[in-house]
Design a protein around this motif. Structure first.
Motif, PDB file in Angstrom:
ATOM      1  N   GLY A   7      47.074  28.059  40.641  1.00 23.28           N
ATOM      2  CA  GLY A   7      46.962  28.112  42.087  1.00 23.28           C
ATOM      3  C   GLY A   7      45.714  28.827  42.548  1.00 23.28           C
ATOM      4  N   HIS A   8      45.226  28.428  43.735  1.00 23.87           N
ATOM      5  CA  HIS A   8      44.004  28.954  44.325  1.00 23.87           C
ATOM      6  C   HIS A   8      42.847  28.778  43.340  1.00 23.87           C
ATOM      7  CE1 HIS A   8      42.195  30.763  47.780  1.00 23.87           C
ATOM      8  NE2 HIS A   8      41.684  31.769  47.084  1.00 23.87           N
ATOM      9  N   SER A   9      42.293  29.867  42.789  1.00 18.57           N
ATOM     10  CA  SER A   9      41.197  29.748  41.817  1.00 18.57           C
ATOM     11  C   SER A   9      41.539  30.417  40.491  1.00 18.57           C
ATOM     12  CB  SER A   9      39.924  30.380  42.395  1.00 18.57           C
ATOM     13  OG  SER A   9      39.547  29.762  43.597  1.00 18.57           O
ATOM     14  N   VAL A  10      42.825  30.623  40.244  1.00 17.55           N
ATOM     15  CA  VAL A  10      43.281  31.341  39.058  1.00 17.55           C
ATOM     16  C   VAL A  10      43.325  30.395  37.857  1.00 17.55           C
ATOM     17  CG1 VAL A  10      45.061  32.810  38.061  1.00 17.55           C
ATOM     18  CG2 VAL A  10      44.736  32.760  40.556  1.00 17.55           C
ATOM     19  N   ILE A  20      42.042  34.877  28.347  1.00 20.88           N
ATOM     20  CA  ILE A  20      41.014  35.142  29.357  1.00 20.88           C
ATOM     21  C   ILE A  20      41.540  34.700  30.711  1.00 20.88           C
ATOM     22  CG2 ILE A  20      38.649  34.623  30.065  1.00 20.88           C
ATOM     23  CD1 ILE A  20      38.239  33.737  27.035  1.00 20.88           C
ATOM     24  N   LEU A  21      41.476  35.568  31.703  1.00 19.06           N
ATOM     25  CA  LEU A  21      41.866  35.222  33.072  1.00 19.06           C
ATOM     26  C   LEU A  21      40.619  35.151  33.944  1.00 19.06           C
ATOM     27  CD1 LEU A  21      44.955  37.531  33.742  1.00 19.06           C
ATOM     28  CD2 LEU A  21      44.984  35.074  33.303  1.00 19.06           C
ATOM     29  N   ILE A  22      40.577  34.168  34.837  1.00 14.81           N
ATOM     30  CA  ILE A  22      39.491  34.045  35.805  1.00 14.81           C
ATOM     31  C   ILE A  22      40.075  34.198  37.202  1.00 14.81           C
ATOM     32  CG2 ILE A  22      37.616  32.598  36.682  1.00 14.81           C
ATOM     33  CD1 ILE A  22      37.629  31.113  34.007  1.00 14.81           C
ATOM     34  N   ASP A  23      39.504  35.123  37.983  1.00 14.25           N
ATOM     35  CA  ASP A  23      39.878  35.348  39.388  1.00 14.25           C
ATOM     36  C   ASP A  23      41.394  35.428  39.598  1.00 14.25           C
ATOM     37  OD1 ASP A  23      37.194  35.335  39.897  1.00 14.25           O
ATOM     38  OD2 ASP A  23      37.167  33.504  41.091  1.00 14.25           O
ATOM     39  N   PRO A  24      42.051  36.472  39.036  1.00 13.19           N
ATOM     40  CA  PRO A  24      43.518  36.538  39.018  1.00 13.19           C
ATOM     41  C   PRO A  24      44.167  36.993  40.325  1.00 13.19           C
ATOM     42  CG  PRO A  24      42.616  38.470  37.949  1.00 13.19           C
ATOM     43  CD  PRO A  24      41.438  37.603  38.295  1.00 13.19           C
ATOM     44  N   PHE A  25      44.076  36.162  41.349  1.00 15.77           N
ATOM     45  CA  PHE A  25      44.748  36.401  42.630  1.00 15.77           C
ATOM     46  C   PHE A  25      46.191  35.930  42.475  1.00 15.77           C
ATOM     47  CE2 PHE A  25      45.385  34.441  47.070  1.00 15.77           C
ATOM     48  CZ  PHE A  25      45.961  35.587  47.580  1.00 15.77           C
ATOM     49  N   ILE A  26      47.085  36.887  42.198  1.00 15.64           N
ATOM     50  CA  ILE A  26      48.475  36.568  41.867  1.00 15.64           C
ATOM     51  C   ILE A  26      49.420  37.101  42.935  1.00 15.64           C
ATOM     52  CG2 ILE A  26      50.292  36.932  40.147  1.00 15.64           C
ATOM     53  CD1 ILE A  26      47.976  37.128  38.053  1.00 15.64           C
ATOM     54  N   ASP A  52      40.876  37.620  47.502  1.00 14.44           N
ATOM     55  CA  ASP A  52      41.625  36.494  46.955  1.00 14.44           C
ATOM     56  C   ASP A  52      41.038  35.994  45.637  1.00 14.44           C
ATOM     57  OD1 ASP A  52      39.380  35.505  48.408  1.00 14.44           O
ATOM     58  OD2 ASP A  52      40.325  33.550  48.675  1.00 14.44           O
ATOM     59  N   HIS A  53      40.147  36.777  45.045  1.00 17.24           N
ATOM     60  CA  HIS A  53      39.613  36.469  43.716  1.00 17.24           C
ATOM     61  C   HIS A  53      39.736  37.683  42.794  1.00 17.24           C
ATOM     62  CE1 HIS A  53      37.936  32.459  44.617  1.00 17.24           C
ATOM     63  NE2 HIS A  53      38.086  32.937  45.836  1.00 17.24           N
ATOM     64  N   VAL A  54      39.446  38.869  43.323  1.00 15.52           N
ATOM     65  CA  VAL A  54      39.692  40.092  42.550  1.00 15.52           C
ATOM     66  C   VAL A  54      41.186  40.250  42.301  1.00 15.52           C
ATOM     67  CG1 VAL A  54      39.510  42.613  42.551  1.00 15.52           C
ATOM     68  CG2 VAL A  54      37.619  41.220  43.422  1.00 15.52           C
ATOM     69  N   GLY A 109      29.872  34.482  50.046  1.00 13.57           N
ATOM     70  CA  GLY A 109      29.736  35.910  50.286  1.00 13.57           C
ATOM     71  C   GLY A 109      30.451  36.683  49.194  1.00 13.57           C
ATOM     72  N   SER A 110      30.409  38.006  49.254  1.00 18.82           N
ATOM     73  CA  SER A 110      31.115  38.819  48.264  1.00 18.82           C
ATOM     74  C   SER A 110      31.281  40.227  48.790  1.00 18.82           C
ATOM     75  CB  SER A 110      30.349  38.830  46.931  1.00 18.82           C
ATOM     76  OG  SER A 110      31.058  39.548  45.948  1.00 18.82           O
ATOM     77  N   ALA A 111      32.498  40.572  49.177  1.00 23.11           N
ATOM     78  CA  ALA A 111      32.813  41.915  49.653  1.00 23.11           C
ATOM     79  C   ALA A 111      34.311  42.135  49.498  1.00 23.11           C
ATOM     80  CB  ALA A 111      32.413  42.098  51.113  1.00 23.11           C
ATOM     81  N   TYR A 112      34.677  43.365  49.133  1.00 24.73           N
ATOM     82  CA  TYR A 112      36.081  43.697  48.958  1.00 24.73           C
ATOM     83  C   TYR A 112      36.570  44.476  50.178  1.00 24.73           C
ATOM     84  CZ  TYR A 112      40.425  45.005  46.678  1.00 24.73           C
ATOM     85  OH  TYR A 112      41.760  45.142  46.363  1.00 24.73           O
ATOM     86  N   THR A 113      37.724  44.085  50.719  1.00 25.60           N
ATOM     87  CA  THR A 113      38.298  44.767  51.868  1.00 25.60           C
ATOM     88  C   THR A 113      39.384  45.733  51.399  1.00 25.60           C
ATOM     89  OG1 THR A 113      37.887  42.819  53.249  1.00 25.60           O
ATOM     90  CG2 THR A 113      39.406  44.485  54.110  1.00 25.60           C
ATOM     91  N   GLU A 114      39.143  47.021  51.632  1.00 23.38           N
ATOM     92  CA  GLU A 114      40.110  48.046  51.232  1.00 23.38           C
ATOM     93  C   GLU A 114      41.344  47.998  52.137  1.00 23.38           C
ATOM     94  OE1 GLU A 114      39.636  49.612  48.567  1.00 23.38           O
ATOM     95  OE2 GLU A 114      37.565  50.282  48.305  1.00 23.38           O
ATOM     96  N   ASP A 115      42.396  48.710  51.724  1.00 21.18           N
ATOM     97  CA  ASP A 115      43.644  48.705  52.486  1.00 21.18           C
ATOM     98  C   ASP A 115      43.459  49.220  53.909  1.00 21.18           C
ATOM     99  OD1 ASP A 115      44.975  47.695  50.302  1.00 21.18           O
ATOM    100  OD2 ASP A 115      45.743  49.646  49.625  1.00 21.18           O
TER     101      ASP A 115
END
Length: 226
Positions: A7-10, A20-26, A52-54, A109-115
Motif C-alpha cells: 500500500g501507498h509506497s511501501v 529490506i523495507l522501502i518507505d515504511p508508512f504503516i 507518509d514515507h518515513v 519536496g522533502s520535509a518532516y512534520t513533527e507532532d
C-alpha cells in the motif's frame, strides 16, 4: 528474491539473507496490511522526508537495529534520533552487504512534520535503484515526470519499477505511462494512489494501459518473484 507491495509506497524486498523495507508508512495507513509492531527488517531505504514515507522508520529501525539509508539531510535528522544511518545523495551509489543502492532524481519536496506542527527540512527527495542478486528494482519515490527518466532506462536494465500515479502530489496516470515507456522496465507497478481522497486512481486501468505483460496493479500483500 520476493518483492511485495504493501500500500501507498511501501515495498518489502526479501533476499536470501536480508529483508529490506522501502518507505515504511504503516501506522495510519489504512491501505497497509503490515503491522509495525514485531516487523522484521535489516535495512530501511527512504526516498524522502515526508511523513507518509518515513512512517514507522524510527520504531522499526530501533527494534531491529536496522540500517537506514537515506538522502544526507534526512539521514542526519534520523541519526540525531539515535538511528544507525548511511547518508547518500542524488547520483551517488554505494555497495552494501545487502546489495547496491543508487539515488536518482525525483522532483518533489522533502520535509518532516513533527507532532507539534514544526516542519523540518530534510534535503532533496530521491528515487532509488536497488540492485540485489543480479536484479534491479527502481522505486521512483514521489516525483513528477522528468525527461532524465529516459537516461535511467537507457543506462539500467530494470527488472521491476514502482511508479507513483496518484496525481495532485506526483505524476498522474498519463505521465506515469510515459515514464514507464522511458524506463523500459520488464514490469511496472503503480503506487502512491488511493491512500487519500486526493490521490484516488484506478491502478488496474493504469496497468492495462501499458504494453502487454508490463503493468501489474498489486494489492497490499501481493508478491512478485524476481
Amino acid at each position: 528474491m520476493k518483492v511485495s507491495f504493501h500500500g501507498h509506497s511501501v515495498v518489502k524486498v526479501e533476499t536470501s539473507n536480508h529483508t529490506i523495507l522501502i518507505d515504511p508508512f504503516i501506522s495510519g495507513n489504512d491501505h497497509c496490511d503490515l503491522q509495525a509492531e514485531g516487523l522484521k527488517a535489516d535495512v530501511i531505504l527512504l526516498t524522502h522526508g515526508h511523513n507518509d514515507h518515513v512512517g514507522d522508520t524510527e520504531k522499526i529501525a530501533k527494534d531491529n537495529d536496522a540500517l537506514v539509508v537515506a538522502p544526507f539531510e534526512l539521514a542526519t535528522y534520523l541519526g540525531n534520533k539515535g538511528l544507525n544511518t548511511h547518508p547518500m545523495h542524488i547520483g551517488g551509489g554505494h555497495n552494501f552487504e545487502f546489495g547496491h543502492v543508487k539515488l536518482t532524481q525525483a522532483f518533489h519536496g522533502s520535509a518532516y512534520t513533527e507532532d507539534d506542527g514544526t516542519i523540518v527540512y530534510t534535503g532533496m527527495p530521491a528515487g532509488l535503484l536497488l540492485t540485489v542478486e543480479g536484479k534491479t528494482i527502481y522505486h521512483a519515490g514521489d516525483t513528477a515526470l522528468f525527461s532524465d527518466m529516459k537516461l535511467i532506462g537507457d543506462l539500467n536494465e530494470i527488472n521491476l519499477a514502482f511508479l507513483p500515479i496518484g496525481d495532485n502530489f506526483t505524476m498522474g496516470p498519463k505521465d506515469a505511462k510515459l515514464a514507464a515507456e522511458w524506463i523500459k522496465a520488464d514490469r511496472v507497478v503503480p503506487m502512491h494512489y488511493d491512500t487519500f481522497p486526493l490521490i484516488e486512481q484506478d491502478g488496474e486501468a493504469f496497468a492495462n494501459s501499458l504494453q502487454s505483460g508490463v503493468g501489474h496493479a498489486m494489492k497490499p500483500g501481493d508478491e512478485i518473484d524476481l
